[in-house]
Design an enzyme around this catalytic site. Sequence first.
Site, PDB file in Angstrom:
ATOM      1  N   GLU A 246       0.766  -1.251  -0.023  1.00 39.83           N
ATOM      2  CA  GLU A 246      -0.032   0.050   0.110  1.00 39.83           C
ATOM      3  C   GLU A 246       0.745   1.323  -0.003  1.00 39.83           C
ATOM      4  O   GLU A 246       0.517   2.198  -0.669  1.00 39.83           O
ATOM      5  CB  GLU A 246      -0.988  -0.015   1.234  1.00 39.83           C
ATOM      6  CG  GLU A 246      -1.892  -1.203   1.379  1.00 39.83           C
ATOM      7  CD  GLU A 246      -1.284  -2.353   2.200  1.00 39.83           C
ATOM      8  OE1 GLU A 246      -2.176  -3.074   2.768  1.00 39.83           O
ATOM      9  OE2 GLU A 246      -0.046  -2.497   1.864  1.00 39.83           O
TER      10      GLU A 246
ATOM     11  N   CYS B  99      -0.500   0.442   7.718  1.00 45.10           N
ATOM     12  CA  CYS B  99      -0.848   0.668   6.282  1.00 45.10           C
ATOM     13  C   CYS B  99      -2.152   1.230   6.479  1.00 45.10           C
ATOM     14  O   CYS B  99      -2.500   2.281   5.660  1.00 45.10           O
ATOM     15  CB  CYS B  99      -0.626  -0.481   5.177  1.00 45.10           C
ATOM     16  SG  CYS B  99       1.080  -0.953   5.129  1.00 45.10           S
TER      17      CYS B  99
END
Length: 374
Positions: free
Chosen positions: A57, A89
């Site tokens: 991500e 994340c």
Amino acid sequence: MSDFSTADHAFMARALHLARKGIYTTMPNPSVGCVLVRDGKVIGEGFTSPAGGPHGEINALRSVNGSAKGATAYVTLEPCAHYGRTPPCAKTLVEAGVVKVVAAMTDPNPRVSGGGFKILEDAGIETVSGLLEADARTLNQGFFKRMETGKPYVRCKMAMSVDGRTAMESGESQWITGSAARADVQQWRARSCAVVTGVDSIIHDDSSLTVRANELRIENPEAAAEKQPLRVVVDSTLRIPLDAKILSLPGTTLLAGVNPDQNKLKTLAEKGIEVMVLPANESGSVDLEALMTELARRDCNEVLLETGATLAGSAVEAGLVDELLIYMAPVLMGSDARPLFQLPFSKMAEKRPLAIEDIRAFGNDWRLICKPTD
């Protein structure tokens, strides 16, 4: 289960394609792919860096030319929710201003499971999961098995003749298959956290069990070869020769014993070789289930067995093998040669059924991928 569109499937398929690029370098972490989409167009994408580096991500967000505000993130695994070597994340996606997260599946890691989704939902971000979940699970099956069972995903690689033999009666076995088949084995070694063999294989063949970059048919082979798998030698009484190649090669070699000779134990310790003392099974050899539990404790997701008929047969009998990689060479080795597995079956009812997942040629040899079905 949400109704996913054709576009949703295409974006997740792209995220899975990206995730596959990391399977040789991210262990013990799972390899995750991420695609950022706004107004139907991809604005960023990425996959997990080697362990300790940014997750998929984060790499996707860094690839965006400008802001990711208003984007939908397609990720192959629930965004992480805990602080490890990198920040969560899920929080980074919130800060980036994404409005929706589509995940292939929930993370089985107890430190994450559902926590990433909660962070996103508490911030008003829509979350859905279950898109191409089976593909995502297959991609990181070792990580998922370790998280869910405390055991690694175990593959057993064997090479045999057409008449099912693996070595001559003397123990001589190099080389049954050709160079193309041996190069394919390199890919499996490279994605494994540990390669396990028996001491007899070291005594007879002086095996190295290393990953060699020049034989890897993948992107960035040097990075994969740099991360050598842990080499494990099952050696109950420490019969390994002190000049065995495997003890001095790059990477780490671990010996698994039961009742090691104390003098040799001291000598190996002076060479920097760790000896792991494990419980014995009924025959006095290393308990393989205890070994696999210990390897999982050491963050091993996928383990490759490259060994002889006795150890391989014991692993099959113990129900520890998830997948068989069998390479078959077009040669005959004779009835006195050693069998593929040492399995002392005497009745047809004892036979073990297998499901053949894949058959393909490598040069003049054939590779079968099989899975136990009972």
